[in-house]
Design a protein around this motif. Structure first.
Motif, PDB file in Angstrom:
ATOM      1  N   MET A  13       0.821  -1.209   0.000  1.00  0.00           N
ATOM      2  CA  MET A  13       0.000   0.000   0.000  1.00  0.00           C
ATOM      3  C   MET A  13       0.849   1.250   0.000  1.00  0.00           C
ATOM      4  SD  MET A  13      -3.180  -0.938   2.473  1.00  0.00           S
ATOM      5  CE  MET A  13      -3.818   0.735   2.353  1.00  0.00           C
ATOM      6  N   LEU A  14       2.049   1.180   0.561  1.00  0.00           N
ATOM      7  CA  LEU A  14       2.929   2.339   0.518  1.00  0.00           C
ATOM      8  C   LEU A  14       3.250   2.721  -0.917  1.00  0.00           C
ATOM      9  CD1 LEU A  14       4.888   4.390   1.793  1.00  0.00           C
ATOM     10  CD2 LEU A  14       6.590   2.570   1.865  1.00  0.00           C
ATOM     11  N   MET A  15       3.419   1.726  -1.779  1.00  0.00           N
ATOM     12  CA  MET A  15       3.805   1.977  -3.163  1.00  0.00           C
ATOM     13  C   MET A  15       2.656   2.462  -4.033  1.00  0.00           C
ATOM     14  SD  MET A  15       7.030   1.487  -3.569  1.00  0.00           S
ATOM     15  CE  MET A  15       7.056   2.488  -2.103  1.00  0.00           C
ATOM     16  N   VAL A  16       1.418   2.295  -3.551  1.00  0.00           N
ATOM     17  CA  VAL A  16       0.286   2.688  -4.392  1.00  0.00           C
ATOM     18  C   VAL A  16      -0.635   3.652  -3.669  1.00  0.00           C
ATOM     19  CG1 VAL A  16       0.285   0.614  -5.769  1.00  0.00           C
ATOM     20  CG2 VAL A  16      -1.012   0.643  -3.655  1.00  0.00           C
ATOM     21  N   ALA A  17      -0.085   4.399  -2.726  1.00  0.00           N
ATOM     22  CA  ALA A  17      -0.916   5.262  -1.889  1.00  0.00           C
ATOM     23  C   ALA A  17      -1.617   6.364  -2.663  1.00  0.00           C
ATOM     24  CB  ALA A  17      -0.080   5.880  -0.768  1.00  0.00           C
ATOM     25  N   LEU A  36      -4.785  12.190   7.555  1.00  0.00           N
ATOM     26  CA  LEU A  36      -4.311  12.021   6.187  1.00  0.00           C
ATOM     27  C   LEU A  36      -4.145  10.546   5.840  1.00  0.00           C
ATOM     28  CD1 LEU A  36      -3.147  13.218   3.585  1.00  0.00           C
ATOM     29  CD2 LEU A  36      -0.951  13.383   4.747  1.00  0.00           C
ATOM     30  N   ILE A  37      -3.495   9.787   6.731  1.00  0.00           N
ATOM     31  CA  ILE A  37      -3.291   8.362   6.485  1.00  0.00           C
ATOM     32  C   ILE A  37      -4.626   7.634   6.425  1.00  0.00           C
ATOM     33  CG2 ILE A  37      -2.406   6.225   7.508  1.00  0.00           C
ATOM     34  CD1 ILE A  37      -0.275   7.900   6.162  1.00  0.00           C
ATOM     35  N   LYS A  38      -5.553   7.982   7.293  1.00  0.00           N
ATOM     36  CA  LYS A  38      -6.868   7.346   7.293  1.00  0.00           C
ATOM     37  C   LYS A  38      -7.588   7.598   5.967  1.00  0.00           C
ATOM     38  CE  LYS A  38     -10.787   5.555   8.707  1.00  0.00           C
ATOM     39  NZ  LYS A  38     -10.986   4.082   8.618  1.00  0.00           N
ATOM     40  N   GLU A 153       2.399   0.794  10.699  1.00  0.00           N
ATOM     41  CA  GLU A 153       2.805   2.091  11.220  1.00  0.00           C
ATOM     42  C   GLU A 153       3.577   2.865  10.162  1.00  0.00           C
ATOM     43  OE1 GLU A 153       3.397   0.623  15.864  1.00  0.00           O
ATOM     44  OE2 GLU A 153       5.105   1.318  14.703  1.00  0.00           O
ATOM     45  N   TYR A 154       3.370   4.164  10.134  1.00  0.00           N
ATOM     46  CA  TYR A 154       4.055   5.049   9.189  1.00  0.00           C
ATOM     47  C   TYR A 154       4.925   6.031   9.953  1.00  0.00           C
ATOM     48  CZ  TYR A 154       0.333   3.624   5.927  1.00  0.00           C
ATOM     49  OH  TYR A 154      -0.535   2.912   5.148  1.00  0.00           O
ATOM     50  N   ARG A 155       6.178   6.161   9.560  1.00  0.00           N
ATOM     51  CA  ARG A 155       7.001   7.274  10.034  1.00  0.00           C
ATOM     52  C   ARG A 155       6.828   8.402   9.028  1.00  0.00           C
ATOM     53  NH1 ARG A 155       9.950   6.864  14.373  1.00  0.00           N
ATOM     54  NH2 ARG A 155      10.726   4.847  15.103  1.00  0.00           N
ATOM     55  N   MET A 156       6.498   9.588   9.527  1.00  0.00           N
ATOM     56  CA  MET A 156       6.209  10.724   8.658  1.00  0.00           C
ATOM     57  C   MET A 156       6.962  11.961   9.128  1.00  0.00           C
ATOM     58  SD  MET A 156       2.083  10.163   8.205  1.00  0.00           S
ATOM     59  CE  MET A 156       1.993  11.286   6.803  1.00  0.00           C
ATOM     60  N   GLU A 157       7.335  12.806   8.155  1.00  0.00           N
ATOM     61  CA  GLU A 157       8.018  14.044   8.461  1.00  0.00           C
ATOM     62  C   GLU A 157       7.247  15.215   7.887  1.00  0.00           C
ATOM     63  OE1 GLU A 157      11.814  14.156   6.609  1.00  0.00           O
ATOM     64  OE2 GLU A 157      11.020  13.912   4.582  1.00  0.00           O
TER      65      GLU A 157
END
Length: 219
Positions: A13-17, A36-38, A153-157
């Motif tokens: 899913m990270l690759m096709v977000a 945003l992630i939701k 889990e996502y690490r985000m900046e």
């Protein structure tokens, strides 16, 4: 769906977000990272279920869309640099570009097949804990379907500058950080053959994955 397949789906899913034609994350500067992630997760699930090409693992289509949609949403240079480790600092600009290209292809081809497994899964968000001034956060969620939930889990900046939004730079699936996993795989190749050796290894893996995908479709 098996738990292992759900884990592959989560990473994929990270690759096709952004395959649903969603606006880049940078356009959502005022949106909280968990919201945003939701939103993206729900829309991605719906897009995958509705797109026959994605569900059949059409890698060419996925890669073309990733080029135009996913890159604004992920700090992929940071991901690649972290996966390569200290050798990244000594790499030439050309080597860095080739590493990013091959790493991106590897990720997409590795997880494209998992997208066809989407059925009745849903995304549930965990409580988000961060101060308003934080610029580096972890957003926790889980994929729920048959069997035990899959922790994701996502690490985000927070991208610096006015109007900037949040970008993903690492992903944790089933307790394992994606970048850390690849760094442990890449380190022996770099130690033995250098950066060019790693690039050659990634090229071979991508060719092998492409051949396996082509043979699978023929079969």
């Amino acid at each position: 769906m098996k738990r292992r397949d759900l884990g592959r789906l989560a990473a994929g899913m990270l690759m096709v977000a952004a395959l649903a034609g969603l606006p880049p994350l940078a356009m959502a500067a005022d949106e909280a990272p968990d919201a945003l992630i939701k939103r993206l997760s729900d829309e991605v699930m719906a897009a995958i279920k509705a797109d026959k090409d994605i569900k059949t693992g059409d890698t060419a289509k996925i890669m073309a869309l990733v080029d135009s949609k996913i890159m604004p949403n992920v700090n992929f240079q940071r991901m690649t640099a972290a996966a390569v480790g200290p050798a990244w600092r000594q790499a030439t600009p050309e080597q860095k570009k080739r590493l990013q290209d091959e790493f991106k292809t590897l990720l997409i081809r590795t997880y494209a097949g998992a997208l066809s497994q989407v059925n009745d899964q849903t995304i549930s968000m965990k409580p988000f804990r961060a101060a308003p001034t934080d610029t580096d956060v972890v957003v926790r969620s889980e994929i729920r379907g048959r069997g035990e939930p899959i922790q994701l889990e996502y690490r985000m900046e927070k991208t610096p500058g006015q109007g900037a939004g949040w970008r993903i730079y690492n992903l944790n699936v089933l307790g394992v950080w994606l970048v850390d996993t690849y760094r442990s795989q890449f380190a022996p190749e770099i130690n033995a053959k250098g950066v060019d050796g790693l690039i050659a290894t990634l090229q071979e893996r991508n060719k092998s994955n492409a051949s396996a995908a082509a043979n699978g479709k023929k079969g």
